[in-house]
Design an enzyme around this catalytic site. Structure first.
Site, PDB file in Angstrom:
ATOM      1  N   GLY A   1       0.835  -5.046   1.009  1.00  0.00           N
ATOM      2  CA  GLY A   1      -0.364  -5.133   0.164  1.00  0.00           C
ATOM      3  C   GLY A   1      -0.089  -5.840  -1.157  1.00  0.00           C
ATOM      4  O   GLY A   1      -0.995  -6.429  -1.752  1.00  0.00           O
TER       5      GLY A   1
ATOM      6  N   GLU B   1      -0.259  -9.403  -0.356  1.00  0.00           N
ATOM      7  CA  GLU B   1      -1.676  -9.726  -0.116  1.00  0.00           C
ATOM      8  C   GLU B   1      -2.447  -9.849  -1.425  1.00  0.00           C
ATOM      9  O   GLU B   1      -3.329 -10.694  -1.559  1.00  0.00           O
ATOM     10  CB  GLU B   1      -2.302  -8.662   0.790  1.00  0.00           C
ATOM     11  CG  GLU B   1      -1.754  -8.743   2.204  1.00  0.00           C
ATOM     12  CD  GLU B   1      -2.271  -7.628   3.080  1.00  0.00           C
ATOM     13  OE1 GLU B   1      -1.900  -6.462   2.832  1.00  0.00           O
ATOM     14  OE2 GLU B   1      -3.053  -7.911   3.996  1.00  0.00           O
TER      15      GLU B   1
ATOM     16  N   ALA C   1       0.870  -1.180   0.000  1.00  0.00           N
ATOM     17  CA  ALA C   1       0.000   0.000   0.000  1.00  0.00           C
ATOM     18  C   ALA C   1       0.906   1.229   0.000  1.00  0.00           C
ATOM     19  O   ALA C   1       2.060   1.163   0.425  1.00  0.00           O
ATOM     20  CB  ALA C   1      -0.876  -0.024   1.245  1.00  0.00           C
TER      21      ALA C   1
ATOM     22  N   GLU D   1       4.883  -5.193   7.387  1.00  0.00           N
ATOM     23  CA  GLU D   1       4.071  -4.160   8.041  1.00  0.00           C
ATOM     24  C   GLU D   1       4.508  -3.865   9.479  1.00  0.00           C
ATOM     25  O   GLU D   1       4.400  -2.718   9.940  1.00  0.00           O
ATOM     26  CB  GLU D   1       2.585  -4.572   8.055  1.00  0.00           C
ATOM     27  CG  GLU D   1       1.907  -4.482   6.698  1.00  0.00           C
ATOM     28  CD  GLU D   1       2.016  -5.743   5.860  1.00  0.00           C
ATOM     29  OE1 GLU D   1       2.827  -6.634   6.195  1.00  0.00           O
ATOM     30  OE2 GLU D   1       1.283  -5.836   4.861  1.00  0.00           O
TER      31      GLU D   1
END
Ligand code: COA
Length: 269
Positions: free
Chosen positions: A118, A121, A73, A141
């Site tokens: 992300g 993911e 992200a 993260e």
């Protein structure tokens, strides 16, 4: 269906379609605009893929350039978000990745370079992952004072087992192509150096494209309906914890440290 996006390139060639996330200057990091476009793309493509006249047998997702699939992200957009806003970002990302996971044709993440946070993911929301020799996958993260927020805490343990998932997500360990194949997160390494990885990925999926499409769709539905039966609360828990961490000192420190290119000094508060 919209075929032209600012940050996505959608190309259909015969039975294979390729979606490229195109922000190479920031290693294809997922900002709000990219997520918006992924939302739109996945919503619009689903009914088209359901049609019996649909020629697409497989979708490859990749990042632009060879340095990254997606480096996570967009960390720059994390700054200044409240707990409620952050929880909403997480819920939205989970929903969009869920839409991608539910597409009725097989999806393949072609991982060249980094698939982090992300990006990892997104890769594990796909049905298959192929690693270029330079692939690096991981969940960093906790280095930012955060947890995965787009479904990683739910999908990773199912894919590689509880102990390894716990280890990777609590230590921010990064995994090479070879290690990833051994653990089962990657289906294969596209071995030949200096070859075009997309061409190799297309070769890898050729047998898949020759099988009965309705049977493949049914395998996907059968396997995914098992997973979906018990996951809603897990996703809600992840989004809630993700949001709560935005109120901590260590999150602020982690994000500032990344942006200032230094190591973070965490204080457990
Ligand atoms: N969000 C926003 N920008 C990102 C980004 C992310 N997740 N990942 C990389 N970028 C940007 C960098 O800030 C840099 O921008 P700049 O040129 O304006 O400084 C650019 O992409 C290139 O990255 P850089 O860090 O200079 O490349 P590198 O080869 O030194 O390191 C990584 C590559 C992937 C190891 C490093 O970029 C990184 O750790 N990224 C964050 C990964 C992460 O924590 N993801 C999870 C987010 S939840």
């Amino acid at each position: 269906m919209r075929t032209s996006f600012e940050h996505l390139i959608w190309e259909v060639e015969g039975q294979v379609a390729v979606l490229t996330i195109n922000r190479p200057e920031v290693l294809n990091a997922l900002n709000a605009d990219v997520l918006e476009e992924l939302d739109e793309w996945s919503t619009q493509i689903h009914p088209k893929l359901e049609q019996s006249t649909n020629p697409i047998r497989c979708i490859i997702l990749q990042g632009a350039g060879s340095k990254a699939f997606v480096a996570g992200a967009d960390i720059k957009e994390f700054k200044g978000k409240t707990k409620v806003e952050a929880q909403a970002v997480s819920t939205r990302g989970q929903r969009i990745f869920g839409q991608i996971e539910q597409l009725p044709v097989p999806t393949v993440a072609l991982v060249e370079g980094y698939a982090l946070g992300g990006g990892a993911e997104l890769a594990i929301a796909c049905d298959f992952r192929l690693a270029a020799p330079n692939a690096i996958i991981g969940f960093p993260e906790v280095k930012l004072g955060l947890i995965p927020g787009f479904g990683g805490t739910v999908r990773l343990p199912r894919l590689i087992g509880y102990a390894k998932a716990m280890e990777w997500m609590t230590t921010a360990k990064t995994i090479t192509a070879k290690q990833g194949v051994d653990v089962g997160i990657f289906n294969a390494i596209l071995e030949q150096e200096n070859e075009n990885m997309l061409d190799l990925a297309k070769e890898w999926i050729t047998p898949l494209c020759s099988m009965a499409p309705m049977a493949i769709k049914s395998v996907i539905f059968a396997m995914k309906s098992q997973q979906n039966m018990y996951s809603t609360q897990f996703f809600e828990k992840e989004a809630s914890l993700f949001g709560t961490l935005f109120e901590t000192h260590d999150f602020e420190e982690g994000v500032n440290a990344f942006l200032e290119k230094r190591n973070p000094g965490f204080q457990n508060k």
